[in-house]
Design a protein around this motif. Structure first.
Motif, PDB file in Angstrom:
ATOM      1  N   LEU A 127       0.830  -1.203   0.000  1.00  0.00           N
ATOM      2  CA  LEU A 127       0.000   0.000   0.000  1.00  0.00           C
ATOM      3  C   LEU A 127       0.869   1.260   0.000  1.00  0.00           C
ATOM      4  O   LEU A 127       0.565   2.241  -0.687  1.00  0.00           O
ATOM      5  N   LEU A 182      -0.259   2.769  -3.613  1.00  0.00           N
ATOM      6  CA  LEU A 182      -1.370   3.715  -3.561  1.00  0.00           C
ATOM      7  C   LEU A 182      -1.035   5.068  -4.196  1.00  0.00           C
ATOM      8  O   LEU A 182      -1.838   5.611  -4.965  1.00  0.00           O
ATOM      9  N   THR A 232      -1.301   4.967  -8.088  1.00  0.00           N
ATOM     10  CA  THR A 232      -2.563   4.579  -8.714  1.00  0.00           C
ATOM     11  C   THR A 232      -3.585   5.705  -8.550  1.00  0.00           C
ATOM     12  O   THR A 232      -3.953   6.036  -7.416  1.00  0.00           O
ATOM     13  N   TYR A 243      -6.436   5.587  -5.989  1.00  0.00           N
ATOM     14  CA  TYR A 243      -6.085   5.430  -4.583  1.00  0.00           C
ATOM     15  C   TYR A 243      -5.148   6.514  -4.055  1.00  0.00           C
ATOM     16  O   TYR A 243      -4.774   6.473  -2.878  1.00  0.00           O
ATOM     17  N   TYR A 269      -6.103   8.133  -0.935  1.00  0.00           N
ATOM     18  CA  TYR A 269      -6.090   7.286   0.255  1.00  0.00           C
ATOM     19  C   TYR A 269      -4.676   6.936   0.716  1.00  0.00           C
ATOM     20  O   TYR A 269      -4.508   6.129   1.637  1.00  0.00           O
ATOM     21  N   LEU A 299      -9.513   1.707   3.684  1.00  0.00           N
ATOM     22  CA  LEU A 299      -9.783   1.873   2.263  1.00  0.00           C
ATOM     23  C   LEU A 299     -11.201   1.414   1.937  1.00  0.00           C
ATOM     24  O   LEU A 299     -11.769   0.562   2.629  1.00  0.00           O
ATOM     25  N   MET A 350      -7.711   2.712 -11.915  1.00  0.00           N
ATOM     26  CA  MET A 350      -7.275   1.626 -11.045  1.00  0.00           C
ATOM     27  C   MET A 350      -6.150   0.809 -11.661  1.00  0.00           C
ATOM     28  O   MET A 350      -5.744  -0.205 -11.099  1.00  0.00           O
ATOM     29  N   THR A 377      -7.868  -8.751  -1.461  1.00  0.00           N
ATOM     30  CA  THR A 377      -6.805  -7.803  -1.780  1.00  0.00           C
ATOM     31  C   THR A 377      -5.611  -8.608  -2.283  1.00  0.00           C
ATOM     32  O   THR A 377      -5.080  -9.456  -1.559  1.00  0.00           O
ATOM     33  N   LYS A 382      -5.080  -2.833  -9.978  1.00  0.00           N
ATOM     34  CA  LYS A 382      -5.227  -3.030  -8.538  1.00  0.00           C
ATOM     35  C   LYS A 382      -6.515  -3.786  -8.204  1.00  0.00           C
ATOM     36  O   LYS A 382      -7.583  -3.516  -8.755  1.00  0.00           O
TER      37      LYS A 382
END
Length: 461
Positions: A40, A44, A47, A50, A53, A61, A76, A297, A305
């Motif tokens: 992550l 993140l 992307t 994301y 986040y 998330l 994504m 995930t 992703k």
């Protein structure tokens, strides 16, 4: 295959087969958490979807589904490929039946689309080599591995599916002969070529394996694979029995979908989640925590992703830990989709209760006679039953047995049996996933409550 990809494949094979071993489930989860945190932190910010986040934990998330994944498809993936671009090249491949095309070096594939819009997946060359290594490590038995390394004869894989992909053909090499059999052309048309191939490993959807098993039992097919693997759909009990009787082998399973490689059977034939590469958050469907919908995930997948993606599948947990030594969660079954759950009314109440597909399959399998192929559809308070064609007396007998089995199940569960009604049996396309059980619509419980309340008022008056 390029030398770099071959090295990558071998590395992931060795790592998956022998190095990723954990002494306890707690050790696996701790290792998983470290991998997720690093993933992550790195991915993140790269992307678009994301980026907002970045810095948050996995639990902070958003949970997404197919609709969200398609709506924000371009945001994504890190290849900046739009849904329109990906869909166009994938549909072109499907129409031409030539699945070798790529988009800027990225393989594009489509799901079967048996439920809603078709999913789209993207994989880079590195990810394809990694997938091939992991897949071989999970599916290659020790005797075939020995043959692959020390014998001159190559491993021959026969692969029946609706569509091929560069992802699958990554396995093709001098030592592994991978042959794709296109289900859009049917099954019987491939039999001469299948006989000539003499496959070592046979991979196909359950209903296709069942058809091949039937041909084998009838003496029309003489192949004797050393491993049989069911993919792409639920392995029904009657199919499993027929396949194992025909080939004299246990049927192994792979749980692979657009969102990733999720589960596999170990050498003992028990399904295990692929938790060394996929993190699963269970969304429990019952208080006993026996069935759940997976929120997945993939902390190894970079191009596209898959983070906190809620599937629509129902998985049932195995009662006991598998004796193979793996600490990843063992499954009793992949039961089907949430839309395959039927809903029947309590006998002494007004609530609807979930009746899971595996309950129905088990009840039908325990019938006093061997039942032909069938379809069940719930339409409100009615359960429509279709029986495969045959002699009228046979169909009537099978219908009576089916109704008796389902009524018995309802009684054991303390539920009211639905109103039974026959419908015409329509065989699906050979290339389509088979779904024997579907809930088209639930009973209108508000209507039931209204009738009960009115009856109570009349009785009281």
């Amino acid at each position: 295959m390029k030398l770099t990809d071959l090295c990558r494949l071998v590395f992931h094979f060795v790592r998956t087969r022998w190095l990723l071993r954990f002494s306890s489930r707690a050790a696996l989860q701790a290792w998983q958490q470290k991998k997720i945190t690093a993933f992550l932190k790195q991915q993140l910010p790269l992307t678009p979807f994301y980026q907002q986040y970045a810095g948050l934990t996995l639990q902070e998330l958003p949970v997404i589904d197919k609709a969200v994944a398609l709506e924000y498809f371009q945001h994504m993936n890190v290849a900046n490929i739009s849904l329109e671009q990906a869909s166009a090249i994938a549909l072109q491949s499907e129409n031409s039946r030539n699945f070798s095309a790529e988009l800027d070096g990225i393989t594009v594939g489509l799901s079967s689309g048996t439920q809603g819009p078709r999913g789209v997946f993207l994989t880079s060359g590195k990810e394809r080599a990694k997938w091939a290594g992991i897949m071989m490590a999970r599916t290659m038995p020790a005797d075939l591995l020995h043959s692959l390394i020390f014998r001159a004869t190559p491993i021959r894989i026969a692969f029946f599916l609706r569509a091929n992909s560069n992802l699958y053909t990554t396995l093709n090499s001098k030592r592994i002969h991978f042959k794709f059999y296109d289900l859009y052309e049917g099954v019987d048309v491939h039999l001469p070529e299948l006989q000539a191939q003499v496959p070592t490993i046979l991979v196909a959807p359950a209903h296709i394996l069942s058809r091949l098993a039937e041909l084998k039992l009838q003496g029309h097919l003489t192949i004797s694979p050393q491993r049989v693997i069911s993919v792409a759909e639920v392995l029904e009990p009657d199919d499993k029995s027929r396949i194992e009787a025909a080939f004299g082998l246990p049927v192994h399973q792979l749980y692979q979908c657009t969102e990733g490689f999720l589960a596999y059977t170990c050498e003992l034939g028990v399904l295990h989640l692929n938790e060394e590469f996929i993190h699963i958050e269970p969304e429990w469907l019952d208080q006993e925590k026996t069935r759940f919908v997976p929120i997945i995930t993939d902390f190894t997948r970079v191009t596209q992703k898959v983070i906190r993606y809620r599937l629509n599948d129902v998985l049932r947990v195995r009662d006991a830990q598998c004796s193979c030594g793996r600490v990843s969660l063992a499954l009793a079954a992949i039961e089907g989709r949430c839309d395959d759950i039927l809903w029947w009314q309590q006998r002494n109440g007004h609530e609807l209760v979930a009746v899971y597909p595996d309950m129905l399959r088990h009840a039908i399998t325990m019938a006093s006679i061997s039942l032909p192929d069938y379809r069940l559809e719930q339409h409100g308070s009615e359960l429509l039953i279709a029986i495969e064609s045959g002699e009228t007396a046979t169909i009537n007998e099978a219908m009576n047995e089916m109704i008796a089995a389902i009524t018995g199940l309802a009684e054991r569960l303390g539920l009211l049996a639905p109103n039974f009604k026959s419908m015409t049996y329509v065989a699906g396309e050979i290339s389509s996933k088979r779904r024997r059980i579907r809930c088209v619509s639930r009973t209108d419980i508000q209507h039931i409550r209204h009738i009960v309340e009115k009856s109570a008022e009349v009785a009281h008056a």
